[in-house]
Write an enzyme that holds these catalytic residues in place. Structure first.
Site, PDB file in Angstrom:
ATOM      1  N   CYS A 123       0.805  -1.224   0.000  1.00 32.00           N
ATOM      2  CA  CYS A 123       0.000   0.000   0.000  1.00 32.00           C
ATOM      3  C   CYS A 123       0.839   1.276   0.000  1.00 32.00           C
ATOM      4  CB  CYS A 123      -0.958   0.000   1.186  1.00 32.00           C
ATOM      5  SG  CYS A 123      -2.076  -1.418   1.207  1.00 32.00           S
ATOM      6  N   HIS A 256      -3.159   7.233   1.969  1.00 35.81           N
ATOM      7  CA  HIS A 256      -3.578   5.930   1.466  1.00 35.81           C
ATOM      8  C   HIS A 256      -4.978   5.648   1.990  1.00 35.81           C
ATOM      9  CE1 HIS A 256      -4.010   1.746   0.742  1.00 35.81           C
ATOM     10  NE2 HIS A 256      -3.765   1.388   1.991  1.00 35.81           N
ATOM     11  N   ASN A 286     -10.090  -0.175  -0.180  1.00 35.06           N
ATOM     12  CA  ASN A 286      -8.628  -0.109  -0.148  1.00 35.06           C
ATOM     13  C   ASN A 286      -8.093  -0.752  -1.423  1.00 35.06           C
ATOM     14  OD1 ASN A 286      -5.879  -0.473   0.290  1.00 35.06           O
ATOM     15  ND2 ASN A 286      -6.101  -1.152   2.406  1.00 35.06           N
TER      16      ASN A 286
END
Length: 329
Positions: A123, A256, A286
């Site tokens: 990520c 993020h 996500n």
């Protein structure tokens, strides 16, 4: 005569989400068929996620990256043949090798022999890729870079584990960077601590053509949350210090898009009003390395992010990795 300082500047952005949008209720209905209980209320309360997009079974990460790249190239108004560096941040490549970046270079029809490689920092991947491209441009090794975050995380989700399968989605985001005498990327900071590798990982590995162990994502949610809220503020402050900017000079924060609680916590610690934070986790889920460039493109195209504004990006991911960059758009 003194040589002028080179910067890398964002010329254009692009993104792509596969068309299959799955709401929390639709996902809960799918899971219920296998006896897995969850609900829209449970997911929203813990994550802020309301929907995510899943790629079709015949669509690869490089396919998603291709559309995002084409849109970024169009927005940047550059000749694809001028792109002499391609970096793809992904944890879900089409193959073990060749790299997704090389596959993308071919799909774009770029024949100039420029460099192409993948970056794997989960990520944090886009933050790592952007800082890497910036370094190549600043040193004069490359002039025009295509930097992409792209993922098909749905391929590595265990849909019998409600604590993880409700969190992630698929997508891609891209930026085109070019050498410029005008300041663009102003400061970056990257970090990792491999002693935390077990809290977010895919435990299995390829052994003689088969997966030895689980191929699905494993996450210790509490450990990830605790570490994320600790490191994100610090790395953001570090990047701002390198850029010689104070947090109040940040026009937009793009964290993020993992969990709304982590995002709002970091925003608050930086002393930024919540309305300066770009949020897409509610609609995208996500998307790992794709989340930051996806959110960036959304905010550029809807007119919130304007030329001359300061944008701070930050990410945290498996490894454990974390990073941040600040740039003038």
């Amino acid at each position: 005569m003194a040589q002028s300082t080179l910067y890398s500047r964002v010329l254009g952005t692009g993104s792509y989400l596969p068309p299959d949008r799955v709401t929390n209720q639709e996902l809960a209905d799918r899971l219920a068929k296998d006896g897995i209980e969850t609900s829209d209320e449970w997911i929203v309360a813990r994550t802020g996620i309301r929907a995510r997009h899943f790629a079709a079974s015949d669509v690869t990460t490089s396919d998603l990256a291709l559309v995002a790249a084409q849109r970024a190239i169009e927005a940047a108004d550059v000749d694809p043949q001028s792109i002499d560096l391609i970096i793809v941040a992904t944890s879900t490549p089409d193959f073990v090798f060749p790299s997704t970046a090389c596959l993308l270079q071919n799909k774009l029809g770029i024949k100039n022999g420029g460099a192409a490689f993948d970056v794997q920092a989960v990520c944090s991947g886009f933050a790592y890729a952007l800082a890497t491209a910036d370094s190549f441009i600043r040193t004069g090794q490359h002039r025009t870079a295509l930097v992409i975050g792209a993922e098909t995380f749905s391929r590595i989700l265990d849909f019998k584990d409600r604590t993880t399968c409700v969190l992630f989605g698929d997508g891609a985001g891209a930026v085109v960077l070019s050498a410029s005498e005008e300041p663009g990327i102003l400061g970056s900071a990257l970090h990792a601590d491999g002693s935390y590798s077990n809290i977010l990982c895919t435990p299995g590995n390829v052994n003689r053509g088969v997966i030895a162990g689980s191929a699905f994502l494993h996450m210790d949610g509490q450990a990830v949350f605790k570490l994320a809220v600790n490191v994100l503020e610090k790395v953001a402050v570090e990047a701002l210090s390198k850029a010689e900017l104070a947090s109040e000079q940040v026009d937009w924060l793009i964290p993020h898009q993992a969990n709304i609680r982590i995002m709002t916590s970091t925003c608050r610690k930086l002393g930024l009003p919540q309305e300066r934070m770009i949020v897409t986790v509610d609609e995208h889920g996500n998307t790992s390395a794709a989340s930051i460039p996806l959110a960036l493109d959304v905010a550029v195209r809807d007119g919130r992010i304007k030329r001359g504004q300061h944008v701070l990006i930050e990410g945290v991911g498996g490894g454990f990795t974390w990073g941040a960059s600040v740039f003038r758009f």
